[in-house]
Design an enzyme around this catalytic site. Structure first.
Site, PDB file in Angstrom:
ATOM      1  N   GLY A  50     -23.532 -46.647  59.868  1.00  0.00           N
ATOM      2  CA  GLY A  50     -24.347 -45.889  60.815  1.00  0.00           C
ATOM      3  C   GLY A  50     -24.112 -44.384  60.762  1.00  0.00           C
ATOM      4  N   THR A 107     -20.781 -46.451  70.069  1.00  0.00           N
ATOM      5  CA  THR A 107     -19.973 -45.787  69.057  1.00  0.00           C
ATOM      6  C   THR A 107     -20.010 -44.270  69.158  1.00  0.00           C
ATOM      7  OG1 THR A 107     -21.944 -46.077  67.724  1.00  0.00           O
ATOM      8  CG2 THR A 107     -20.153 -47.619  67.351  1.00  0.00           C
ATOM      9  N   GLY A 144     -17.647 -44.400  57.259  1.00  0.00           N
ATOM     10  CA  GLY A 144     -17.640 -45.115  58.536  1.00  0.00           C
ATOM     11  C   GLY A 144     -16.234 -45.436  59.008  1.00  0.00           C
ATOM     12  N   GLY A 200     -16.039 -47.607  62.141  1.00  0.00           N
ATOM     13  CA  GLY A 200     -16.176 -48.661  63.148  1.00  0.00           C
ATOM     14  C   GLY A 200     -15.369 -49.902  62.801  1.00  0.00           C
ATOM     15  N   GLU A 201     -15.203 -50.152  61.524  1.00  0.00           N
ATOM     16  CA  GLU A 201     -14.537 -51.382  61.108  1.00  0.00           C
ATOM     17  C   GLU A 201     -13.161 -51.152  60.497  1.00  0.00           C
ATOM     18  OE1 GLU A 201     -18.153 -52.682  59.016  1.00  0.00           O
ATOM     19  OE2 GLU A 201     -18.180 -54.378  60.406  1.00  0.00           O
ATOM     20  N   GLY A 246     -21.927 -54.327  70.519  1.00  0.00           N
ATOM     21  CA  GLY A 246     -22.550 -55.322  69.661  1.00  0.00           C
ATOM     22  C   GLY A 246     -21.508 -56.076  68.863  1.00  0.00           C
TER      23      GLY A 246
HETATM   24 MO1  MOS Z   1     -20.921 -55.059  62.238  1.00  0.00          MO
HETATM   25  S1  MOS Z   1     -19.935 -56.838  62.189  1.00  0.00           S
HETATM   26  O1  MOS Z   1     -21.856 -55.011  60.828  1.00  0.00           O
HETATM   27  O2  MOS Z   1     -21.666 -54.813  63.711  1.00  0.00           O
END
Ligand code: MOS
Length: 725
Positions: free
Chosen positions: A511, A470, A679, A681-682, A238
């Site tokens: 998440g 993920t 998190g 992911g970022e 995504g």
């Molecule tokens: Mo992220 S840019 O909140 O999938």
């Protein structure tokens, strides 16, 4: 926390859904075997601004197999925006085909429904549009700068007095940095199968945030939320592009009502440049002042970027600059230019990925001017308080990330002066950057069902979470394994359905923390409820199977909800990290390559080192992509994207990435949440671009302030000399 078995939290187990994916059994949106489904294809405008004068649908309608051609003339009336420039967000309506106005090249102006995908594609080309084209379309960023406006009150922030701080400085850096337009391009194309039954809409749709997306769809069609169901069992990536409801979902839903059949719409790779969001171009002006000893006196970060002419999205590049360093005088501004392009939207670490490129390059420039080691310069300006919020950080292993990374990377062997580390034709450079990413956590519910069929108990956990590649399935299973004291093989994870308990979905790196704490709460409840029935003390150790047996039950279910505590709200909760990169630059051609990278992160409890490692590698790769070649280009007259495929829009491949070391620091942050999860992911993409650009400076003596850093730009750039202080 106590690890009860070999598959619980913290274990590097394989993905529980891995075999479903590699055997093709995992069902993505367009793969659900919905009976009688037909196919829809969006038609894109061929002007950037103007209006539709006439439409000739006859040829398309006469083509055998075509069921319907929908344009603004016959489209269902949807809810439309009541305010000017409303914000784009996952729960916001997505009206489409409501007027004859065109706002950007590629905007949907029609939708063809046919018996097969091929007929729909062909018929879409047979619909003829006549336009009245406006010749003042805002396509060029520079030419439209005078239209820049302040989007919201919170777009600006300041503390102290920035001019005063700059006047107190012994050394100043005042430079402008730009980052390119980019597209998310998940492997799985955006897709939906929409169908109506008795006024109820079901959408198998590739989405990141199911509950918010249900709100968006329900409001668009002006029906109750209970009448909308979204299923997103598997999502093939995504990166932010599937956070919201895109217009193909609305068109397929509308069409399904008109043809009374399920309608599938798969967005083409070409349409993913114009219809599913993108990262906008950012121009960031940095002003940093420091004393000779390296103490920061001022830091200002002004960003100009763009939005569409209909909706507003601000990528908050400056937010990282208000909390990362200890500086009394600070100012952040964001401005947007309305342009005739689609509305940009969140792409992995929106704000941090781009903002930290400007901040961390400017910090490197300052360190060099101060004749200070860039790590020591950052350490000197560390803070344990988030000065922008006046709150302590719940934990901040910022210095530790830099120090441990330096050791692992061999930073002490780095040459301070550019162009002094060479190997034949290669100039070798080493760069560092610091990273931070908010670690949000949101209210999350889950239901757990325990069953005793024969010998071993099994647990089924249900929540409307999504797994966008993920590893959500795996970490949720591990959490249940941990808290129920059973093996992962005994856990069945059911996610991706709006009929399950509500979660915030996958976005913003919330998440993992949200899903797992929700699952934990459900598991804790099931145990305490079963113990209560037996009047057992909470501390008594009884297996979940025995609890059922002693209660004379073969099945029992409980729900649980986790949400941020009061302590959480009193703190700033962030993940921190550091990136180290070695680059080799060919001094004659400007060709360069990443030789190795070290990434250190402090992101709380790591639920599964294997999936977490995958997240960081993915982030580093996307961060490297920002520097190597990722750039979406606009044709200057028509306003269409001229990067049209993955052959023109280059993403990094294995050969670009070389050796990567990823280190997670042990961190126990129970303020963040009960499980101490933050998190990642970022975090992995954040400041990667700066560490590469700083390494390129260290190699070449050239300050590259505009991404991507292509060989032709690099070879032409001047070698900068150190400014005497
Ligand atoms: Mo992220 S840019 O909140 O999938």
């Amino acid at each position: 926390m106590k690890t009860l078995n070999e598959t619980g939290v913290g274990k590097a187990i394989d993905r529980v859904e891995g075999h479903l994916k590699v055997t093709g059994m995992a069902k993505y949106a367009s793969e659900f075997p919905v009976e009688n489904k037909v196919y829809g294809q969006g038609i894109n405008s061929t002007i950037a601004k103007g209006e539709i004068l006439s439409i000739d649908t006859s040829e398309a309608e006469n083509l055998p197999g075509v069921l319907k051609v929908i344009t603004y003339k016959n489209a269902e009336k949807l809810k439309t925006f009541e305010e000017e420039m409303p914000p784009l967000w996952p729960d916001v309506i997505a009206p489409v085909l409501q007027t004859n106005k065109v706002h950007y090249y590629g905007e949907y102006v029609g939708f063809v429904v046919a018996e097969t995908f091929e007929i729909a594609q062909h018929a879409a080309r047979l619909v003829k549009f006549e336009y009245k084209k406006d010749h003042d379309a805002a396509i060029n960023f520079e030419e439209n700068k005078s239209k820049a406006y302040k989007p919201t009150e919170s777009s600006d922030y300041s503390r102290g007095n920035i001019e005063q701080g700059m006047s107190e400085a012994d050394v100043k850096v005042e430079e402008t940095y730009t980052t390119a337009m980019e597209h998310h391009h998940p492997m799985e194309l955006h897709a939906v199968i929409a169908s109506w039954d008795n006024g109820k809409l079901t959408a198998y749709s590739s989405q990141q945030m199911i509950d918010a997306n249900v709100t968006a769809l329900a409001n668009t069609f002006q029906i109750p939320k209970e009448n909308v169901r979204i299923i997103a069992a598997f999502v093939g990536g995504g990166f932010g592009s599937k956070l919201n409801i895109e217009r193909h979902v609305v068109m397929a839903s509308m069409a399904s009502q008109m043809v009374r059949k399920p309608v599938q719409a798969t967005v083409t790779r070409q349409q993913m440049f114009t219809n599913t969001g993108f990262r906008q171009f950012n121009e960031q002006k940095m002003r940093i002042g420091a004393k000779k000893d390296g103490k920061l006196t001022a830091l200002s970060h002004d960003t100009i970027s763009h939005t569409s002419t209909t909706q507003q999205y601000q990528e908050s590049c400056g937010f990282v600059s208000k909390m990362l360093y200890n500086v009394a005088n600070n100012s952040i501004k964001h401005r947007l230019i309305p342009m005739n392009l689609q509305t940009p939207f969140a792409m992995r670490a929106p704000g941090e990925a781009t903002g930290s490129f400007a901040l961390e390059c400017a910090m490197d420039e300052m360190a060099y001017k101060l004749n200070m080691d860039p790590i020591e310069f950052r350490v000197k300006n560390d803070t344990q308080t988030d000065l922008s919020e006046n709150k302590p950080f719940s934990s901040r292993l910022f210095v530790e990330c830099l120090r441990i990374g330096a050791e692992k990377f061999g930073w002490e062997n780095r040459k301070k002066e550019p162009r002094t580390n060479t190997n034949g034709n290669w100039l070798i450079g080493h760069g560092v950057s610091a990273a931070s990413r908010k670690a949000p956590y949101q209210k999350t519910s889950a239901k757990v069902i325990i069953e005793l069929a024969g010998g071993e108990p099994t647990a089924t956990i249900k929540m409307d979470a999504t797994d966008i590649g993920t590893g959500s399935y795996t970490i949720i299973a591990q959490t249940v394994s941990e808290y129920l004291g059973i093996r992962v093989e005994q856990v069945n994870v059911e996610i991706g359905d709006s009929e399950f308990p509500k979660t915030p979905g996958s976005g913003g790196s919330w998440g993992a923390a949200s899903y797992c704490n929700g699952a934990r709460a459900a598991c804790e409840n099931v145990i305490s409820e079963l113990k209560n029935k037996l009047n057992l003390a909470e501390t008594e150790e009884v297996s979940i199977g025995d609890l059922l047996k002693r209660n004379d039950l073969t099945k029992y279910e409980a729900t649980g909800t986790a949400e941020p505590s009061e302590e959480f709200k009193k703190h700033s909760v962030f993940s921190f990290g550091a990136n180290f990169t070695e680059v080799w630059v060919d001094k004659d051609t400007g060709m360069w390559k990443i030789k190795r990278m070290v990434n250190v992160g402090s992101a709380g409890k790591i639920l599964n080192p294997k999936t977490a490692y995958g997240q960081i590698i993915g982030g580093l790769t996307m961060g490297a992509g920002m520097v190597i070649a990722e750039q979406s280009k606009i044709e200057p007259n028509f306003g269409n994207f001229i990067t049209r495929t993955l052959a023109d829009y280059h993403v990094p491949v294995n050969l670009d990435m070389a050796n990567i070391d990823v280190i997670f620091l042990p961190e126990d942050d129970k303020i963040a949440n009960k499980m101490g999860v933050k998190g990642i992911g970022e975090l992995g993409i954040t400041s990667v671009a700066a560490s590469i650009a700083n390494a390129i400076f260290n190699a070449t003596g050239k300050r590259m302030r505009s991404l991507p850093i292509t060989p032709e730009k690099l070879i032409e750039a001047p070698i900068e000399k150190q400014i005497e202080t």
